[in-house]
Write a protein that holds these residues in place. Structure first.
Motif, PDB file in Angstrom:
ATOM      1  N   PRO A  83       0.835  -1.210   0.000  1.00 42.71           N
ATOM      2  CA  PRO A  83       0.000   0.000   0.000  1.00 42.71           C
ATOM      3  C   PRO A  83       0.865   1.254   0.000  1.00 42.71           C
ATOM      4  O   PRO A  83       1.931   1.286   0.613  1.00 42.71           O
ATOM      5  CB  PRO A  83      -0.793  -0.129   1.303  1.00 42.71           C
ATOM      6  CG  PRO A  83      -0.809  -1.591   1.597  1.00 42.71           C
ATOM      7  CD  PRO A  83       0.513  -2.112   1.114  1.00 42.71           C
ATOM      8  N   GLN A 225      -4.374   2.598   7.379  1.00 44.68           N
ATOM      9  CA  GLN A 225      -3.822   2.894   6.066  1.00 44.68           C
ATOM     10  C   GLN A 225      -4.525   2.129   4.953  1.00 44.68           C
ATOM     11  O   GLN A 225      -4.843   2.700   3.910  1.00 44.68           O
ATOM     12  CB  GLN A 225      -2.319   2.558   6.044  1.00 44.68           C
ATOM     13  CG  GLN A 225      -1.498   3.322   7.061  1.00 44.68           C
ATOM     14  CD  GLN A 225      -1.479   4.819   6.815  1.00 44.68           C
ATOM     15  OE1 GLN A 225      -1.249   5.283   5.703  1.00 44.68           O
ATOM     16  NE2 GLN A 225      -1.742   5.593   7.855  1.00 44.68           N
ATOM     17  N   ALA A 226      -4.739   0.833   5.168  1.00 45.80           N
ATOM     18  CA  ALA A 226      -5.250  -0.026   4.102  1.00 45.80           C
ATOM     19  C   ALA A 226      -6.171  -1.086   4.683  1.00 45.80           C
ATOM     20  O   ALA A 226      -6.396  -1.145   5.894  1.00 45.80           O
ATOM     21  CB  ALA A 226      -4.079  -0.657   3.347  1.00 45.80           C
ATOM     22  N   SER A 227      -6.692  -1.942   3.818  1.00 49.30           N
ATOM     23  CA  SER A 227      -7.675  -2.933   4.260  1.00 49.30           C
ATOM     24  C   SER A 227      -7.117  -3.875   5.311  1.00 49.30           C
ATOM     25  O   SER A 227      -7.866  -4.383   6.152  1.00 49.30           O
ATOM     26  CB  SER A 227      -8.189  -3.737   3.059  1.00 49.30           C
ATOM     27  OG  SER A 227      -7.134  -4.412   2.398  1.00 49.30           O
ATOM     28  N   ILE A 242     -10.950   6.607   4.071  1.00 51.64           N
ATOM     29  CA  ILE A 242     -10.308   5.862   2.992  1.00 51.64           C
ATOM     30  C   ILE A 242      -9.645   6.864   2.047  1.00 51.64           C
ATOM     31  O   ILE A 242     -10.310   7.742   1.493  1.00 51.64           O
ATOM     32  CB  ILE A 242     -11.340   5.011   2.227  1.00 51.64           C
ATOM     33  CG1 ILE A 242     -12.060   4.045   3.170  1.00 51.64           C
ATOM     34  CG2 ILE A 242     -10.659   4.246   1.095  1.00 51.64           C
ATOM     35  CD1 ILE A 242     -13.226   3.314   2.533  1.00 51.64           C
ATOM     36  N   CYS A 247      -4.031   3.575   0.884  1.00 55.28           N
ATOM     37  CA  CYS A 247      -4.331   2.150   0.700  1.00 55.28           C
ATOM     38  C   CYS A 247      -3.740   1.582  -0.581  1.00 55.28           C
ATOM     39  O   CYS A 247      -3.733   0.369  -0.782  1.00 55.28           O
ATOM     40  CB  CYS A 247      -5.826   1.899   0.751  1.00 55.28           C
ATOM     41  SG  CYS A 247      -6.765   2.560  -0.633  1.00 55.28           S
ATOM     42  N   ASP A 252      -7.984  -1.509  -3.523  1.00 58.76           N
ATOM     43  CA  ASP A 252      -8.066  -1.727  -2.085  1.00 58.76           C
ATOM     44  C   ASP A 252      -9.079  -0.790  -1.445  1.00 58.76           C
ATOM     45  O   ASP A 252      -9.728  -1.138  -0.455  1.00 58.76           O
ATOM     46  CB  ASP A 252      -6.696  -1.548  -1.429  1.00 58.76           C
ATOM     47  CG  ASP A 252      -6.633  -2.203  -0.049  1.00 58.76           C
ATOM     48  OD1 ASP A 252      -6.866  -3.423   0.040  1.00 58.76           O
ATOM     49  OD2 ASP A 252      -6.377  -1.489   0.944  1.00 58.76           O
ATOM     50  N   MET A 256     -12.048  -1.782   1.124  1.00 55.37           N
ATOM     51  CA  MET A 256     -12.312  -1.130   2.410  1.00 55.37           C
ATOM     52  C   MET A 256     -13.758  -0.647   2.482  1.00 55.37           C
ATOM     53  O   MET A 256     -14.416  -0.765   3.523  1.00 55.37           O
ATOM     54  CB  MET A 256     -11.353   0.040   2.604  1.00 55.37           C
ATOM     55  CG  MET A 256      -9.890  -0.359   2.708  1.00 55.37           C
ATOM     56  SD  MET A 256      -8.772   1.053   2.864  1.00 55.37           S
ATOM     57  CE  MET A 256      -9.082   1.535   4.580  1.00 55.37           C
TER      58      MET A 256
END
Length: 324
Positions: A83, A225-227, A242, A247, A252, A256
């Motif tokens: 990410p 930050q990311a999923s 998001i 991400c 991604d 999310m």
């Protein structure tokens, strides 16, 4: 598949001030992927607080071999890069490239029709009087996001609320508040009808928010930050911000978005600043979001062409010539 990387710099209309930095201009990369004369493009600036720079992203992208680019697709890209900004640029350019082949563009690819959305407009951190003036000057914008640190926090909020009793207000602390301020301000935030409090504490203090019944909803930004971070902070926040740069792209971000909808979290779609080209892919994620924060182009003295049409804070879907 050919990859073209072009550095760009955007100048802000005024200093953009948060609890952690003051920004007068931003450096970004424009990413272009082309095959058989068809081009897909995107803009990325990375995540500065994680150490990403234009130089580091250029180096990361420059290491991709011709063979890697030849086989690049949305699925293997997720494993190819972590990410962050580099993956975001490639991922959004790939979506744009694929959209050029779809009769109905990005909506046909994602199954998400695009409609206009109303964006928050950010008021930079300042003293109460200046923040109130900025709020009055933005009377045509109905959704405000206040950058507030631990100094004169309540005074700034009260001044803006007095200046704009009509506005929906979100507060972004960028992780700058001490725990004591969070506890002391809860009732005041509710009294002043704050819709959302974004990242009040530093990310390493998330545990203090676990199963907390706070007077207003709390939103994770730097903490998510990311999923892959969603499960870890699920019991600490009621909303997730998001951002494509965080991400690593639209792929991604949609993952999310789906997770938030499944588990009853409010979706906020944010930006790291940037032009209309950076905001356009986020318009997909913004569909049905509780909070949309895609005001980056409003902070710039110039923009890409064609640009997003933003009238009184309402963003129209991007023209195909821009993205998607």
């Amino acid at each position: 598949m050919k990859l073209k990387i072009t550095p760009r710099q955007w100048t802000m209309t005024a200093p953009f001030v948060t609890a952690g930095e003051t920004v007068s201009e931003i450096d970004v990369l424009h990413i272009e992927l082309s095959i058989d004369g068809i081009k897909g493009r995107a803009e990325t600036m990375g995540v500065d607080y994680l150490g990403e720079t234009i130089t580091s992203m250029e180096q990361e992208l420059g290491q991709l071999s011709e063979a890697t680019l030849a086989s690049l697709n949305g699925s293997n890209l997720q494993a190819l890069l972590p990410p962050g900004g580099s993956r975001n640029g490639l991922d959004c350019a790939l979506w744009d490239l694929r959209s050029k082949h779809a009769s109905k563009g990005i909506a046909a690819l994602t199954g998400i029709p695009l409609s206009p959305v109303a964006t928050l407009y950010t008021l930079s951190l300042d003293n109460p009087e200046n923040m109130a003036k900025c709020a009055r000057d933005a009377a045509h914008l109905k959704h405000l996001k206040l950058k507030l640190n631990a100094n004169e926090t309540l005074q700034c909020l009260e001044a803006v609320r007095e200046a704009r009793p009509d506005a929906s207000i979100v507060i972004d602390a960028n992780g700058s508040w001490p725990e004591s301020l969070l506890w002391n301000l809860g009732d005041d935030l509710q009294r002043l009808n704050v819709a959302l409090l974004e990242q009040p504490l530093a990310p390493d203090q998330d545990f203090r928010l676990e199963n907390l019944n706070y007077p207003v909803p709390l939103c994770a930004d730097e903490s998510c930050q990311a999923s892959g971070d969603l499960e870890r902070i699920a019991d600490c926040y009621q909303a997730i911000n998001i951002k494509l740069d965080k991400c690593g792209g639209l792929t991604d971000a949609l993952r999310m978005r789906d997770w938030c909808r499944q588990y009853g979290k409010q979706v906020m779609v944010g930006n790291m600043l940037g032009s209309s080209l950076a905001m356009a892919p986020a318009m997909v994620v913004a569909q049905g979001a509780a909070f949309v924060d895609l005001d980056g182009p409003l902070w710039q003295s110039n923009d890409v062409q064609p640009e997003l049409q933003i009238i009184n804070g309402v963003i129209q879907p991007p023209a195909p010539e821009l993205w998607g």
